[in-house]
Design a protein around this motif. Structure first.
Motif, short mmCIF file in Angstrom:
data_model
loop_
_atom_site.label_atom_id
_atom_site.label_comp_id
_atom_site.label_asym_id
_atom_site.label_seq_id
_atom_site.Cartn_x
_atom_site.Cartn_y
_atom_site.Cartn_z
N THR A 103 -16.32 58.66 -1.76
CA THR A 103 -15.54 59.58 -0.93
C THR A 103 -15.94 61.01 -1.25
OG1 THR A 103 -13.71 58.00 -1.04
CG2 THR A 103 -13.20 60.20 -0.21
N PRO A 104 -16.80 61.60 -0.44
CA PRO A 104 -17.17 63.00 -0.66
C PRO A 104 -15.95 63.91 -0.56
CG PRO A 104 -18.71 61.95 0.83
CD PRO A 104 -17.56 61.01 0.66
N LYS A 105 -15.87 64.87 -1.49
CA LYS A 105 -14.75 65.82 -1.52
C LYS A 105 -15.15 67.19 -0.99
CE LYS A 105 -11.92 62.91 -3.42
NZ LYS A 105 -10.94 62.25 -2.62
N SER A 106 -16.44 67.46 -1.00
CA SER A 106 -16.94 68.72 -0.44
C SER A 106 -18.24 68.42 0.29
CB SER A 106 -17.13 69.76 -1.55
OG SER A 106 -18.04 69.33 -2.52
N GLU A 107 -18.82 69.44 0.89
CA GLU A 107 -20.00 69.24 1.73
C GLU A 107 -21.06 68.41 1.01
OE1 GLU A 107 -23.35 72.02 3.75
OE2 GLU A 107 -21.26 72.55 4.18
N PHE A 108 -21.59 67.44 1.75
CA PHE A 108 -22.59 66.51 1.23
C PHE A 108 -23.69 66.37 2.25
CE2 PHE A 108 -23.85 61.90 1.12
CZ PHE A 108 -24.64 61.99 0.00
N MET A 109 -24.90 66.74 1.86
CA MET A 109 -26.07 66.66 2.74
C MET A 109 -25.82 67.34 4.08
SD MET A 109 -27.44 62.87 1.75
CE MET A 109 -29.18 63.20 1.99
N GLY A 110 -25.16 68.47 4.01
CA GLY A 110 -24.89 69.26 5.21
C GLY A 110 -23.71 68.78 6.04
N ASN A 117 -12.57 60.62 4.51
CA ASN A 117 -12.83 59.18 4.60
C ASN A 117 -13.90 58.76 3.59
OD1 ASN A 117 -11.02 58.85 6.69
ND2 ASN A 117 -12.59 59.04 8.28
N LYS A 118 -13.91 57.48 3.31
CA LYS A 118 -14.95 56.89 2.48
C LYS A 118 -16.26 56.80 3.25
CE LYS A 118 -13.30 53.84 -1.03
NZ LYS A 118 -13.91 54.55 -2.13
N ALA A 119 -17.35 56.90 2.53
CA ALA A 119 -18.67 56.71 3.10
C ALA A 119 -19.30 55.47 2.44
CB ALA A 119 -19.56 57.92 2.85
N ILE A 120 -19.70 54.54 3.26
CA ILE A 120 -20.39 53.34 2.77
C ILE A 120 -21.78 53.36 3.40
CG2 ILE A 120 -20.38 50.82 2.73
CD1 ILE A 120 -17.28 51.03 3.07
N PHE A 121 -22.80 53.47 2.56
CA PHE A 121 -24.16 53.60 3.07
C PHE A 121 -25.16 53.12 2.03
CE2 PHE A 121 -23.12 57.48 0.87
CZ PHE A 121 -24.27 57.87 0.22
N SER A 122 -26.40 53.04 2.45
CA SER A 122 -27.49 52.61 1.56
C SER A 122 -28.59 53.65 1.57
CB SER A 122 -28.06 51.27 2.02
OG SER A 122 -27.09 50.27 1.92
N GLU A 123 -29.36 53.63 0.50
CA GLU A 123 -30.55 54.46 0.36
C GLU A 123 -31.70 53.54 0.01
OE1 GLU A 123 -32.21 58.21 -2.31
OE2 GLU A 123 -30.45 57.11 -2.99
N ASN A 124 -32.79 53.67 0.73
CA ASN A 124 -34.04 52.99 0.37
C ASN A 124 -34.91 54.03 -0.30
OD1 ASN A 124 -33.44 50.41 1.65
ND2 ASN A 124 -33.54 51.56 3.55
N VAL A 125 -35.29 53.75 -1.53
CA VAL A 125 -35.99 54.78 -2.30
C VAL A 125 -37.18 54.16 -3.03
CG1 VAL A 125 -34.39 54.55 -4.25
CG2 VAL A 125 -35.63 56.68 -3.94
#
Length: 127
Positions: free
Chosen positions: A80-87, A93-101
């Motif tokens: 759950t980001p509390k301040s600006e994240f990646m612009g 709200n909660k963010a559910i995501f994946s990163e391919n690295v």
């Protein structure tokens, strides 16, 4: 477990434990991030900014493939980001995501990072 896999799991443990003073054990003094040159200091500051914006940030390894000098990983996040994240200014709200690295190693440390994150998914959830 292969040495490269152990190395990467230790790196992720470093991030998850918020022990960023240990980052120099894992990354070169200079490296590339998505094709741009950066320094270990700037890389550390980026991780600190992410942790500040997302206090519950936790890197969960879903898939990990390694060889001697290359690492491919799919990381999952549920935070759950509390301040600006990646612009993106969060809406609480909660963010559910994946990163391919993908990482390249040089002399046993990360020298290159190629990261792909589905920004549209994040925007739909928190933007």
């Amino acid at each position: 477990m292969k040495a490269t896999e152990e190395f990467y799991r230790s790196y992720i443990d470093c991030l998850n434990s918020r022990n960023l003073e240990r980052l120099s054990d894992f990354i070169q003094d200079t490296l590339t991030y998505n094709g741009k040159n950066t320094t270990a200091k700037d890389y550390k500051e980026s991780r600190l900014a992410e942790q500040k914006a997302i206090p519950d940030l936790f890197y969960h390894i879903e898939l990990l493939v390694t060889n001697e000098d290359t690492i491919a990983c799919r990381l999952n996040f549920n935070c759950t980001p509390k301040s600006e994240f990646m612009g993106i200014k969060p809406n609480g709200n909660k963010a559910i995501f994946s990163e391919n690295v993908f990482y390249k190693l040089k002399q046993g440390k990360i020298s290159s990072v190629l990261s792909l994150i589905d920004m549209d998914t994040i925007r739909k959830q928190i933007g």
